[in-house]
Design a protein around this motif. Structure first.
Motif, PDB file in Angstrom:
ATOM      1  N   ARG A   7       0.861  -1.195   0.000  1.00 52.73           N
ATOM      2  CA  ARG A   7       0.000   0.000   0.000  1.00 52.73           C
ATOM      3  C   ARG A   7       0.882   1.224   0.000  1.00 52.73           C
ATOM      4  NH1 ARG A   7      -2.407  -2.446   4.029  1.00 52.73           N
ATOM      5  NH2 ARG A   7      -1.734  -0.971   5.634  1.00 52.73           N
ATOM      6  N   LEU A  10      -6.153   5.483  -7.703  1.00 50.22           N
ATOM      7  CA  LEU A  10      -6.254   4.054  -7.409  1.00 50.22           C
ATOM      8  C   LEU A  10      -6.687   3.266  -8.649  1.00 50.22           C
ATOM      9  CD1 LEU A  10      -6.123   1.773  -5.328  1.00 50.22           C
ATOM     10  CD2 LEU A  10      -8.504   2.295  -4.715  1.00 50.22           C
ATOM     11  N   GLN A  61      -4.620   0.302 -10.559  1.00 46.94           N
ATOM     12  CA  GLN A  61      -5.210  -1.010 -10.839  1.00 46.94           C
ATOM     13  C   GLN A  61      -4.829  -1.542 -12.219  1.00 46.94           C
ATOM     14  OE1 GLN A  61      -7.621  -3.057  -8.707  1.00 46.94           O
ATOM     15  NE2 GLN A  61      -6.150  -1.893  -7.487  1.00 46.94           N
ATOM     16  N   GLY A  90      -2.663  -1.021  -2.802  1.00 46.93           N
ATOM     17  CA  GLY A  90      -3.790  -0.230  -2.309  1.00 46.93           C
ATOM     18  C   GLY A  90      -3.342   1.149  -1.824  1.00 46.93           C
ATOM     19  N   MET A 103      -9.290  -2.210  -1.970  1.00 45.68           N
ATOM     20  CA  MET A 103      -7.905  -1.732  -2.041  1.00 45.68           C
ATOM     21  C   MET A 103      -7.770  -0.356  -1.359  1.00 45.68           C
ATOM     22  SD  MET A 103      -6.653  -4.279  -3.407  1.00 45.68           S
ATOM     23  CE  MET A 103      -4.973  -3.696  -3.532  1.00 45.68           C
ATOM     24  N   LEU A 104      -8.831   0.047  -0.662  1.00 46.00           N
ATOM     25  CA  LEU A 104      -8.850   1.373  -0.035  1.00 46.00           C
ATOM     26  C   LEU A 104      -8.878   1.214   1.484  1.00 46.00           C
ATOM     27  CD1 LEU A 104      -8.968   4.293  -1.125  1.00 46.00           C
ATOM     28  CD2 LEU A 104     -11.455   4.213  -0.846  1.00 46.00           C
TER      29      LEU A 104
END
Length: 740
Positions: A517, A561, A565, A572, A611-612
């Motif tokens: 992340r 984000l 991806q 993330g 992913m947040l």
């Protein structure tokens, strides 16, 4: 001789050449002297004239107060229908005999009503009553003003003889005397009635102070009987007035009048405020001086005025000067020529007053303010002015005191006095303290506004540095305040112009040594230099811009984000959310809705919420509200992870973690850095990690900057790290290159 008789006889017409008998003339005179009603006198006068000249039908008409119409005065032998018809007729040139006489002020002789032009429009009326001639004489007062008319009617066409003309002239003069005498008596009665019922006191005295006349209000004001006061002595009645009484007596020696306010004393000794007008006069033809004293009791007005003044200048709760009064006094001192001595100003704010108010209620809060004001009054010096500005804020104005040694002694005394336990009703004891800011004029400031600002800055430094203390204003405070004000103004412009930029600091998994992340960090370059988030984020929170700023950060981060991806789907982002966005139910709902709306606007595909990560501060955990917990759970239901940032810097308690829907904690860098030198610090970190794992929470160590710190983190079984040892915060482009 009777003075009444003399005054009337002097005005009587000459009886030479008159056919009026002295006996009947005397009857009229007697009625005048007896103050008979005007109606009766005029009635008798008409009958007298009719007796003197047989065949005459007499009529007296009186001019109305507006001087435009004639009203029936006396006409006992005229038909009622005729009297009613002419009652109220407007005067004018050519309006019959009487209307014309009253209008012109001249005698009008009409020998034949049927042919005279004055009667042409009206002749049917007198002719139907059998009246064929009308002679009319204007009744005038001693100044020549028309009061009415005296008319002589006849049932045949007739011309007057000289005797007839003398008779009607003398009749008009007798009527004038009766009317004037009646008016004078009426005025006299009216004046006496007014004097008697006057709602203010009036007393008339001679030069020796003997009371010649006094109305009932005078005795009511002094609460006495007429027998109690034969002499009116202002030195006794107005004795409480002091210097003002002396000034009045001195002025009356040279002037004929005086007007002003004094204090009176009733017979029982009670004082009252009064407004007095004194006039000194002489009667015509006499050298004797008289005085009229006219005064009203203004005690209630004074009380109301004093109450209004108090409410306008003093605080109703504590009795201290209010801000208006204080600022007016300070402004006067600043504008005066006496600037060499200067003054000091202390701004004081109670510490933790809101807690007392919320815990015990507003009535106890009021008692606390009253107790504090009493203690403050015990600390002030002479000539100073203590004020309550409002709420829990007090101020002290110290003219002529600018020496630091003296001010330190006063401020220390105040801190000591206020910090002692205070007992409220119900045997409740509370502890409070006061934070003080001190500034000096003209050393620190030159205007009232500047004085207040400087004291405010110094006071908030006292708040920030532990409270229950005092600070003097310094130039550095002013520079800091100016910088804060400039940044505050620039912050909105920066948001509107997209002057902010996102930086990213990678978070590393210690198992794989790979980036999992990146924490999103906000940067602002202002005037060529980066402003620290620790400086501008609090400004955004205090100004309310934090909501708009937070929305912008989420929008940019979520957009990036989606870009990640495409190239690095396993990476993330962690986004910080200010606790102010959780401050109320509506703000919590707004936060969730903003995230959903951003996702809908960015892509038609399902958004990768998994992913947040949303990072919240540890202090938010203190707000154990159902709605807050439900809001965090909604975010988790969307797939978003919840992390507690900077864990250990706030009200650290792992018990809170069990109540909140969170996924990970980030141990603050203060626990990690230099941990290799502290056994206790290492034990604490390991304990946090072990208990977090037991709660099924992931742990991230922040601020890892050395090999030793990294090794300690590994031994503590922390699964992820973040810090300069691996990566410093970087731009979006740098992160993309790093991931490639």
């Amino acid at each position: 001789m009777n003075p009444k008789h003399d005054s009337i006889v002097a005005k009587l017409p000459s009886l030479a050449h008159s056919n009026i008998s002295i006996k009947r003339y005397g009857a009229i005179l007697t009625m005048l002297l007896d103050a008979s009603p005007l109606k009766d006198i005029l009635h008798s006068l008409v009958l007298l004239i009719e007796e003197e000249k047989l065949g005459t039908i007499g009529s007296i008409l009186l001019l109305s107060d507006d001087g435009k119409r004639l009203l029936t005065g006396a006409a006992p032998n005229l038909p009622d229908s005729y009297n009613q018809a002419i009652h109220g007729i407007e005067i004018g040139d050519g309006v019959g005999s009487c209307g014309t006489a009253a209008f012109t002020g001249q005698r009008v002789i009409v020998e034949d009503v049927s042919t005279h032009p004055y009667w042409e429009p009206y002749k049917a009326l007198p002719l139907s009553a059998g009246l064929h001639a009308c002679w009319s004489e204007p009744i005038k007062d001693s100044q020549g003003k028309v009061l009415g008319t005296f008319a002589m009617y006849y049932d045949s066409v007739q011309s007057p003889t000289d005797i007839d003309l003398a008779l009607i002239s003398e009749a008009a003069r007798l009527a004038s005397l009766a009317i004037e005498r009646s008016s004078a008596l009426q005025f006299q009665r009216l004046t006496a009635n007014i004097f008697k019922h006057l709602p203010i006191a009036m007393v008339v005295t001679d030069a020796h102070g003997t009371i010649l006349d006094a109305n009932p209000t005078f005795y009511r004001y002094l609460q006495c009987q007429p027998t109690d006061y034969v002499l009116f002595d202002p030195q006794i009645v107005f004795q409480p007035s002091g210097q003002q009484l002396t000034l009045m007596c001195r002025q009356l020696q040279s002037n004929q009048a005086w007007q002003g306010e004094l204090i009176g004393r009733r017979v029982g000794g009670e004082y009252f405020h009064l407004e007095l007008t004194v006039s000194i006069f002489k009667e015509q033809g006499s050298d004797e001086q008289y005085s009229s004293w006219l005064f009203s009791d203004i005690s209630e007005r004074k009380k109301a005025s004093e109450l209004i003044y108090f409410q306008a200048n003093y605080d109703s709760l504590t009795g201290l000067a209010n801000r208006n009064h204080l600022f007016r006094v300070m402004e006067s001192e600043i504008e005066s020529d006496n600037q060499t001595r200067g003054f000091a100003f202390m701004l004081m704010d109670l510490d933790n007053f809101k807690q007392v108010n919320d815990t015990f209620g507003h009535d106890k809060g009021d008692q606390l303010l009253q107790a504090v004001s009493t203690r403050l009054q015990g600390c002030i010096v002479d000539n100073s002015l203590l004020s309550r500005l409002g709420g829990d804020e007090f101020a002290l104005f110290l003219p002529g005191i600018v020496e630091e040694r003296e001010l330190v002694a006063i401020a220390s005394k105040i801190n000591d006095a206020v910090s002692q336990p205070i007992k409220l009703s119900g045997n409740k004891k509370v502890l409070t303290s006061v934070s003080i800011g001190i500034t000096r004029f003209p050393e620190d400031a030159m205007t009232l506004e500047q004085v207040l600002n400087c004291a405010d800055q110094a006071m908030y430094i006292s708040k920030d540095e532990g409270r229950d203390c005092f600070h003097f204003f310094t130039e550095q405070m002013q520079q800091n305040a100016e910088r804060t004000a400039n940044l505050h103004a620039a912050l909105k412009l920066a948001l509107d112009s997209h002057a902010f930029e996102l930086y990213f600091q990678p978070i590393i998994c210690l198992t794989t040594n790979k980036i999992i992340r990146a924490e999103v960090l906000l940067r602002w370059e202002h005037e060529g230099k980066f402003v620290s988030p620790e400086e501008f984020i609090p400004l955004a929170e205090s100004s309310g811009l934090i909501v708009d700023l937070g929305h912008w950060v989420r929008q940019e981060s979520m957009s990036f984000l989606l870009t990640l991806q495409e190239t690095s789907p396993d990476i993330g982002l962690s986004i910080n959310v200010s606790m102010y966005e959780f401050w109320s139910h509506s703000l919590q709902d707004n936060l969730i809705n903003s995230i959903l709306n951003i996702a809908l606007n960015l892509t038609a595909e399902p958004f990768p919420f998994d992913m947040l990560t949303i990072e919240i501060t540890e202090s938010l955990l203190m707000k154990q509200h159902n709605h807050l917990i439900a809001s965090l759970q909604k975010l988790r239901n969307m797939g978003i992870k919840i992390a507690v940032d900077d864990f250990g810097t706030g009200y650290s308690s792992l018990s809170y973690l069990s109540h909140f829907p969170i996924d990970q904690i980030k141990i603050d860098k203060s626990f990690i850095q230099n941990s290799d030198h502290s056994i206790k610090q290492q034990a604490l970190v390991k304990a946090i990690t072990t208990l977090s794992h037991a709660l099924d929470l992931n742990v991230v160590a922040e601020g890892v900057e050395s090999v030793e710190e990294l090794e300690f983190v590994r031994t503590a079984e922390i699964e992820a790290v973040q810090g300069f040892y691996f990566y410093r915060p970087m731009t979006k482009a740098s992160l993309l290159r790093l991931l490639d």
